[in-house]
Design a protein around this motif. Sequence first.
Motif, PDB file in Angstrom:
ATOM      1  N   LEU A  16       3.322   8.789  -0.282  1.00 13.87           N
ATOM      2  CA  LEU A  16       3.648   7.482   0.486  1.00 13.87           C
ATOM      3  C   LEU A  16       4.807   6.740  -0.141  1.00 13.87           C
ATOM      4  CD1 LEU A  16       0.110   5.896   0.779  1.00 13.87           C
ATOM      5  CD2 LEU A  16       1.785   6.339   2.627  1.00 13.87           C
ATOM      6  N   ALA A  17       5.200   6.686  -1.426  1.00 11.07           N
ATOM      7  CA  ALA A  17       6.094   6.143  -2.091  1.00 11.07           C
ATOM      8  C   ALA A  17       7.582   6.616  -1.753  1.00 11.07           C
ATOM      9  CB  ALA A  17       5.936   5.814  -3.638  1.00 11.07           C
ATOM     10  N   ARG A  26      -9.455   6.103   0.592  1.00 10.92           N
ATOM     11  CA  ARG A  26     -10.634   6.752   0.264  1.00 10.92           C
ATOM     12  C   ARG A  26     -10.771   7.542  -1.120  1.00 10.92           C
ATOM     13  NH1 ARG A  26     -10.314   8.666   5.720  1.00 10.92           N
ATOM     14  NH2 ARG A  26      -9.693  10.833   5.130  1.00 10.92           N
ATOM     15  N   ALA A  27      -9.645   7.945  -1.455  1.00 10.21           N
ATOM     16  CA  ALA A  27      -9.436   8.665  -2.787  1.00 10.21           C
ATOM     17  C   ALA A  27      -9.422   7.461  -3.681  1.00 10.21           C
ATOM     18  CB  ALA A  27      -8.068   9.588  -2.598  1.00 10.21           C
ATOM     19  N   ALA A  28      -8.743   6.443  -3.348  1.00 13.73           N
ATOM     20  CA  ALA A  28      -8.659   5.187  -4.281  1.00 13.73           C
ATOM     21  C   ALA A  28      -9.901   4.613  -4.738  1.00 13.73           C
ATOM     22  CB  ALA A  28      -7.421   4.153  -3.878  1.00 13.73           C
ATOM     23  N   ARG A  29     -10.837   4.642  -3.665  1.00  9.66           N
ATOM     24  CA  ARG A  29     -12.207   4.092  -3.769  1.00  9.66           C
ATOM     25  C   ARG A  29     -12.785   4.889  -4.862  1.00  9.66           C
ATOM     26  NH1 ARG A  29     -11.925   2.833   1.728  1.00  9.66           N
ATOM     27  NH2 ARG A  29     -12.856   4.964   2.299  1.00  9.66           N
ATOM     28  N   PHE A  30     -12.867   5.973  -4.841  1.00  5.08           N
ATOM     29  CA  PHE A  30     -13.422   6.894  -5.778  1.00  5.08           C
ATOM     30  C   PHE A  30     -12.872   6.819  -7.507  1.00  5.08           C
ATOM     31  CE2 PHE A  30     -13.902  10.660  -8.487  1.00  5.08           C
ATOM     32  CZ  PHE A  30     -15.056  11.240  -8.434  1.00  5.08           C
ATOM     33  N   GLU A  62       0.751  -1.100  -0.017  1.00 11.00           N
ATOM     34  CA  GLU A  62      -0.171   0.148   0.065  1.00 11.00           C
ATOM     35  C   GLU A  62       0.872   1.256  -0.046  1.00 11.00           C
ATOM     36  OE1 GLU A  62      -2.309   0.491   3.580  1.00 11.00           O
ATOM     37  OE2 GLU A  62      -0.952  -0.790   5.042  1.00 11.00           O
ATOM     38  N   ASP A  63       2.130   1.154   0.398  1.00 10.90           N
ATOM     39  CA  ASP A  63       3.000   2.316   0.545  1.00 10.90           C
ATOM     40  C   ASP A  63       3.854   2.708  -0.707  1.00 10.90           C
ATOM     41  OD1 ASP A  63       2.091   2.898   2.912  1.00 10.90           O
ATOM     42  OD2 ASP A  63       3.871   2.368   4.166  1.00 10.90           O
ATOM     43  N   GLY A  64       3.761   1.344  -1.828  1.00 16.69           N
ATOM     44  CA  GLY A  64       4.366   1.553  -3.128  1.00 16.69           C
ATOM     45  C   GLY A  64       5.670   0.973  -3.122  1.00 16.69           C
ATOM     46  N   ALA A  65       5.954   0.100  -1.763  1.00 16.08           N
ATOM     47  CA  ALA A  65       7.233  -0.985  -2.029  1.00 16.08           C
ATOM     48  C   ALA A  65       7.067  -2.122  -2.683  1.00 16.08           C
ATOM     49  CB  ALA A  65       7.521  -1.278  -0.494  1.00 16.08           C
ATOM     50  N   GLN A  72      -0.738   7.872   8.815  1.00 15.14           N
ATOM     51  CA  GLN A  72      -1.747   9.081   8.654  1.00 15.14           C
ATOM     52  C   GLN A  72      -2.184   9.042   7.297  1.00 15.14           C
ATOM     53  OE1 GLN A  72       0.575  12.336  10.143  1.00 15.14           O
ATOM     54  NE2 GLN A  72       0.128  11.932  12.208  1.00 15.14           N
ATOM     55  N   LEU A  73      -1.248   8.806   6.274  1.00 13.28           N
ATOM     56  CA  LEU A  73      -1.681   8.815   4.666  1.00 13.28           C
ATOM     57  C   LEU A  73      -2.513   7.873   4.273  1.00 13.28           C
ATOM     58  CD1 LEU A  73       1.644  10.546   3.226  1.00 13.28           C
ATOM     59  CD2 LEU A  73      -0.763  11.610   3.600  1.00 13.28           C
ATOM     60  N   ARG A  74      -2.270   6.752   4.800  1.00 10.76           N
ATOM     61  CA  ARG A  74      -2.995   5.572   4.297  1.00 10.76           C
ATOM     62  C   ARG A  74      -4.424   5.716   4.194  1.00 10.76           C
ATOM     63  NH1 ARG A  74       1.059   1.799   7.726  1.00 10.76           N
ATOM     64  NH2 ARG A  74       2.853   1.808   6.442  1.00 10.76           N
ATOM     65  N   PRO A  75      -5.275   5.876   5.042  1.00 12.61           N
ATOM     66  CA  PRO A  75      -6.621   5.966   5.138  1.00 12.61           C
ATOM     67  C   PRO A  75      -7.183   7.106   4.177  1.00 12.61           C
ATOM     68  CG  PRO A  75      -6.057   6.755   7.283  1.00 12.61           C
ATOM     69  CD  PRO A  75      -4.647   6.245   6.518  1.00 12.61           C
ATOM     70  N   ILE A  76      -6.401   8.359   4.026  1.00 14.87           N
ATOM     71  CA  ILE A  76      -6.606   9.397   2.970  1.00 14.87           C
ATOM     72  C   ILE A  76      -6.645   8.720   1.618  1.00 14.87           C
ATOM     73  CG2 ILE A  76      -6.027  11.622   2.339  1.00 14.87           C
ATOM     74  CD1 ILE A  76      -4.960  12.076   4.988  1.00 14.87           C
TER      75      ILE A  76
END
Length: 473
Positions: A325-326, A351-355, A295-298, A344-348
């Motif tokens: 994140l990356a 939400r953006a990814a769902r849209f 989820e962080d791009g690794a 802190q960034l992951r839930p934000i």
Amino acid sequence: MMLQTDIAVIGAGPAGANAALAAARQGFSVMLLDEQPLPGGQVWRAKSTAILDAPATPEGDAGDRLRQSVKRSSVTYAGDARVWQIEPVEGAWQLHMLKGGRTAPLRARALVIATGAREFVQPVPGWTTPGVLGLAGATALFKQELALPGKRIIVSGTGPLVFYVAAEIRRLGGEVAAVVTPNSQGDWLRVLPAMLPRPDLLMRGARWIADLMASGVPIHWRHAVTRVEGGSRVRGVGFRKLAPDWSPIGTSQGLEGDSLCLGNGLIPAVEAAQLAGVALAYHPELGGWVPRHDEDGATDVPGVFICGDSAGIRGAAAAEIHGRLAGLCAAQHLGADTRKERKQLRPIHARAARFGTTMTALSIPRAGLAQLTTEETVICRCESLTRSAIAAEIAGGARSSNAVKSGLRAGMGACGGKFCQTTVARMIAAADGRAEADVPPPTPRPPLRPVPVSVLAGDFEYSDLPIPKPAPL
């Protein structure tokens, strides 16, 4: 001369530029590379310097803010830089790029890949006619040059991009002959609940459609362009109604126009990640083949990180956050502690990814759309290969993208397979009764982008070769 940096970022769109900024704020040296003169990518492409003034747009304002952020930061921006090779060297990553007419090597301790996406167009008879542009290609023309491809323009394709293009044509003073979209009104109503968290974008899209309807522009829901009429230029198109699986039904109708904007969604650009050794996984909801990443791009390759549309089509808003994140993850790899900020960034981002994935779902072609490609339709533009030629190669035993590429050179032209690769893979899958997930992309080879042989040769002179004199007769 070998350039050195802690972190190299390939791609300066919303994801790549934000990755570079996030990593630089951790105190590392960062070089941001892009083929465009200025940061912004396709979504926030900078206007040509020949344009002195233009009305503000949300995309233009966002791009200007990003460019100012990069300019004020410690990030080194290398524009007009074409990365054509990536290779591991002594625990680091060495990139070869074409810049200023010369090839230059760059060595980095960590690598962030943010190469964005490429557009998919389902080939139809006449789609190579001058005056046919991809929907994404048309947006680049609008944003950079404020220019239109013609006077009376037909717009056809899937997802929200088709309405954005039509709205931009009208904003720039052009005439939209009609909008032709495989999506139905019901498709849009079904995704409405997922759009409610972004009322700004929802209202913007509603205004596009309302303006088209109020202006008398026909919107042909659940229809698709089936052929392009014209020889040296577009004169019009034929289009037909579609069944629920998007296969053509009913009788053909015609539209007159002097250009056509045509597109059927976006596909992650994964070639750079492949060249770096990152494994791929098939996720149709993200546009197809994507590099394996967390989820962080690794990725599963130490020191290589992926973000934005090249990691899956999730939209510009998600790409910005994924880039941060990356970049933070790359900084963590080099010794910084960025765990708190990433948490802190992951839930934000989620939400953006769902849209974004909801919008992506509207753009993904359904199986029946492949029936628009006739036997004599050109699929590989670089080699002028028709569907029948590729089908014959598959019937003769070519059961992989590599095999078709080897036998017919499909994908060996200047575009590197970006126009034909997806269609070829789908033909192989259909011929064998396999899933598309069972037909991986071809093996990547350098150069990632075309490079002049004269540049690769450097200062080489043919006369310097130690060629012995011919033996006497």
